[in-house]
Every structure is written in structure tokens, then in C-alpha cells.
Design an enzyme around this catalytic site. Structure first.
Site, PDB file in Angstrom:
ATOM      1  N   HIS A 171      -6.853  -1.522  -5.269  1.00  0.00           N
ATOM      2  CA  HIS A 171      -6.310  -0.767  -6.406  1.00  0.00           C
ATOM      3  C   HIS A 171      -6.067   0.718  -6.104  1.00  0.00           C
ATOM      4  CE1 HIS A 171      -6.436   0.407 -10.852  1.00  0.00           C
ATOM      5  NE2 HIS A 171      -5.524  -0.550 -10.783  1.00  0.00           N
ATOM      6  N   LYS A 173      -4.329   4.175  -4.820  1.00  0.00           N
ATOM      7  CA  LYS A 173      -2.946   4.677  -4.834  1.00  0.00           C
ATOM      8  C   LYS A 173      -2.994   6.031  -4.119  1.00  0.00           C
ATOM      9  CE  LYS A 173      -3.833   3.019  -9.318  1.00  0.00           C
ATOM     10  NZ  LYS A 173      -3.475   1.679  -9.130  1.00  0.00           N
ATOM     11  N   ASP A 178       0.368  12.934   7.886  1.00  0.00           N
ATOM     12  CA  ASP A 178      -0.055  13.559   9.153  1.00  0.00           C
ATOM     13  C   ASP A 178      -1.573  13.765   9.213  1.00  0.00           C
ATOM     14  OD1 ASP A 178       2.581  13.607   9.939  1.00  0.00           O
ATOM     15  OD2 ASP A 178       2.930  15.667   9.297  1.00  0.00           O
TER      16      ASP A 178
END
Lengths: 246, 246
Positions: A171, A173, A178
């Protein structure tokens, strides 16, 4: 009187330059060049000091974001003739999110539950094309929903791994640009989330925050390596896709 | 030789105390007390300086979190006899989350999409009972799902507002403790999220991050004030609940 003085001065400078040997002239020019380089370096140092005094990047973006043209972020021609009917030259939360993603030069590690946003998919594909090493970890169930962009990423050769357990949702996000810039929040990479929902995204280069997320990504990346899992078959067909690591 | 010297010293000190008047003794004791207080203050100052040099609080918690006993966080008796079969005295991501929430002394502003976790509900109810001003903004659809704790909060007198538009999801998952500590991430306040999913929560006191979230909360709080919206009726019944602001 002033004109006369200036004239005399001009004359004396001209005389000097005439009297200067070629070797001396080279010396003066060399010293001037060194002074110029040192000046530029000093200005850069001052700029870095000023930036450091503000601390690492911290930016918060809230959604929904109004729909504007973001074409200039993908095609960086100076006079890009975009004829689309959307507002141009407007900065929004979504355009800022794109700017941060497209700033990747070496790697992009993405951990996202649901990914169906076309422009975000375009950004990832562009980075991959530019040679940025993209790795994606996603949710097993949500990667196959209608409109999911995971298939498009895999088709382009981007390595995607999914949560192996069907009882668990991946779940997160978050994205790591870099390995030094963290993009995290409540926002799934869907059109509804970007254009309709009340969402938040935080962008930071604070090492104390970036570090744990980088470790979490690596942990999930290794835990969901298909090589470490037994292949599963549904109706006689292998349902775990493998990918070629970069 | 050394023993003799120590003996002499001991004798002379004893003589001194005998020779000291009551007034002088009081002076010495007073000065000692002042020195002690100053010493403690100096240690506190040193502690603050050391904390400040590390910068504001930044903590990252990852889930799922193993199930452990968190009873001691609710009932702070010194010798709390908890007989539950769960592991005791273990710190987990969930117990850390509870510790941060229960640190509220003045206010708790909560913006959460889905809220069905019983222990988290218990924490919010406890804070409310202790006089902490709790405000909750939640999603219109998810606040009525089975197991939702929103009803329990309202029943206890906590003011809850929900996203007024049915076309929009209030998808945030953040909390602000005493307007100075931000708790944000991907974690919905559900048992599945805490015990099963791959989730993240960031806790920070960085003013540059706390500020925008506090503004967003206030914006949502005001935008979803039932007083500014026309009441809506379904089957002749009013379906927007009002609440008494604190």
C-alpha cells in the site's frame, strides 16, 4: 579639466600597453582569468552555503490539482508550439510532482499501490528511455486492474516486482529519485487521485527521512524477487512474470 | 601516613562545623541548594542544545506491525498486571504510533480516510476524556462502512466533519498533535493496514512540513462545516450530522 585628466589617463594606459612585452600581457591576462575562475567558484560556494543554511529540500503538495498543460515538461524545446486547449504556463501540484520525478538522472525507485495515470506513466517511460535505472514494486491485485500502466512499463523493459503474498497489500506510495529525493504521501498514481481526491505528497531531501525509505524499498525489492519464490500456476499457466534486473 | 592526614582533615572539618553558627550553616546549605538547582538547569540546557543540534524530531515507521500488548500505554500504573497472551514490553511501529498520538496535551487534528482500528479509537477517546480538543475530518463514504469507529467518536462528543462532496474522496491519512507534531503516511486507521499491509508513517516536528498540513486541515475543516452546506435529505431523513465545535 576632467576630460583632460581622463585623456591623460587614457594616454598613459595606452603607453603602458605599448610598453608591455607580450610576456607581461600574457601574465596579466592569465591572472585575470584566474581571478575570474576564482570569483565564479566563490559565487558557487556562496550559493551552496545559502542553500545549505535553508536546510535540505522540503516541499508539500496538496491535491486535487487543476488540469493544465504539462507538455513542456516532456519536450523541452525553447519555443514549443503546444496547441492543446488546457491552460499553459501554470504551475500546479501535479506539474511540481512531474518536475521532481523528471529530475532523476541516475535512478528511480518506485513503490506504488495503484498506477494508472497516463502522464505519470509517460514520465517513467521517458526516464527509462534516457537511461535512468527504474525499479518498480507494486501491488499484486491492483497491477492488473483496468487502466493499470504496469503492463506498459514491463513492455518497455522496466523491471517491475509485485508483492508476492496475496493476503497483503503493498500500500506504499513513494518514490526515490537518485536515492536522495523522497516523494511520499497518500496519493496513488491514478487520475482520480490527482484530479479529484483530497491528497497530500511530501518531497524531501532530508537524509534522516530518505534513508529509511531507501532501505524499505531495497527490502521489498529483495523480498519480492521472483527468483526466491516458487513459480505458481493457474490453469496450467505460470502467473509470475520475471524481469531482467539492471 | 595517608590515614593520619585524612584523620586530621576529618577532625578539622568537624571542628569547623562545630565552630559554625546556625546562620553560617544556613548560608552554606542555601548556597549548596542554589548550586544544585543551577547544575540541574545547566544539564537541562545542555540536553536541549544536544536535541536541537540533531534538529526537529524525524521518525519513520513501517508496517505491518507485530501484535503486542499496548495496555501499558493506556493505563499507566507502575505495576500494571496485564494477563493477556500477547508479548509484553516490546516496542513496535504500532506502539510508537500510539505513543506519539497519546503525547497530545492540547489538541489532536485528525484527517483520515478510513478509521476502524479499535485501539486507535480507544486512544482518541482517551485523549478526548483527558480534555484534549479532538477534531476529525473523514471520508463521506468510508465513515459508514462496517466497523467504522466514526460513530463511536461522535457518540462520545468528538466533533467529526466529513467530505461534503460525494464525487471526491478525502484520502488523507494524517494527524497533527498539539499543532506541532505531524503524523502522516500511507496508513489508513484499520486493522488490515496495521497488521497486514506494507505501509509507512512519518512522524516529524519539522515546522516547514507541519505548517502546510495544519493549513490544509483548517481549510478542510472550514470547507466541510455543515453550517455552510444545505442539509440533504434521503427518504425524508436528514443525512448530514452536525456537531458542537469546541
Amino acid at each position: 579639466m576632467r576630460v583632460a585628466r581622463a585623456f591623460n589617463c587614457h594616454l598613459s594606459l595606452a603607453d603602458m600597453s605599448q610598453q608591455m612585452s607580450c610576456k607581461e600581457l600574457m601574465k596579466v591576462l592569465g591572472l585575470g582569468a584566474v581571478a575570474f575562475v576564482l570569483g565564479v567558484e566563490w559565487l558557487n560556494w556562496l550559493k551552496r552555503r545559502l542553500r545549505d543554511s535553508r536546510g535540505p529540500l522540503k516541499e508539500v503538495l496538496f491535491f486535487p490539482s487543476p488540469q493544465v498543460c504539462v507538455e513542456h515538461l516532456f519536450i523541452r524545446h525553447k519555443h514549443f508550439p503546444c496547441a492543446c486547449p488546457l491552460p499553459h504556463g501554470v504551475e500546479t501540484s501535479f506539474s511540481r510532482l512531474l518536475v521532481h520525478l523528471l529530475s532523476a538522472r541516475v535512478s528511480l525507485d518506485l513503490c506504488v499501490f495503484s498506477f494508472s495515470h497516463m502522464e505519470l506513466s509517460r514520465a517513467i517511460l521517458l526516464l527509462h528511455k534516457q537511461g535512468v535505472v527504474v525499479r518498480v514494486v507494486t501491488d499484486r491485485d491492483y497491477m492488473t486492474i483496468t487502466g493499470s500502466q504496469i503492463g506498459a512499463l514491463r513492455k518497455a523493459g522496466i523491471c517491475v516486482r509485485h508483492e508476492m503474498s496475496s493476503a497483503v497489500h503493498m500500500h506504499h506510495k513513494f518514490a526515490l529519485v537518485d536515492s536522495r529525493k523522497l516523494i511520499t504521501g497518500s496519493l496513488n498514481w491514478t487520475l482520480t487521485a490527482v484530479q479529484s481526491n483530497k491528497e497530500n505528497v511530501m518531497v524531501t531531501e532530508e537524509p534522516e527521512l530518505v534513508g529509511p525509505y531507501q532501505q524499505e524499498f531495497q527490502k521489498l525489492w529483495e523480498a519480492n524477487d521472483p527468483a526466491n519464490h516458487k513459480p505458481q500456476y493457474t490453469n496450467g499457466q505460470l502467473n509470475i512474470k520475471t524481469c531482467k534486473d539492471k
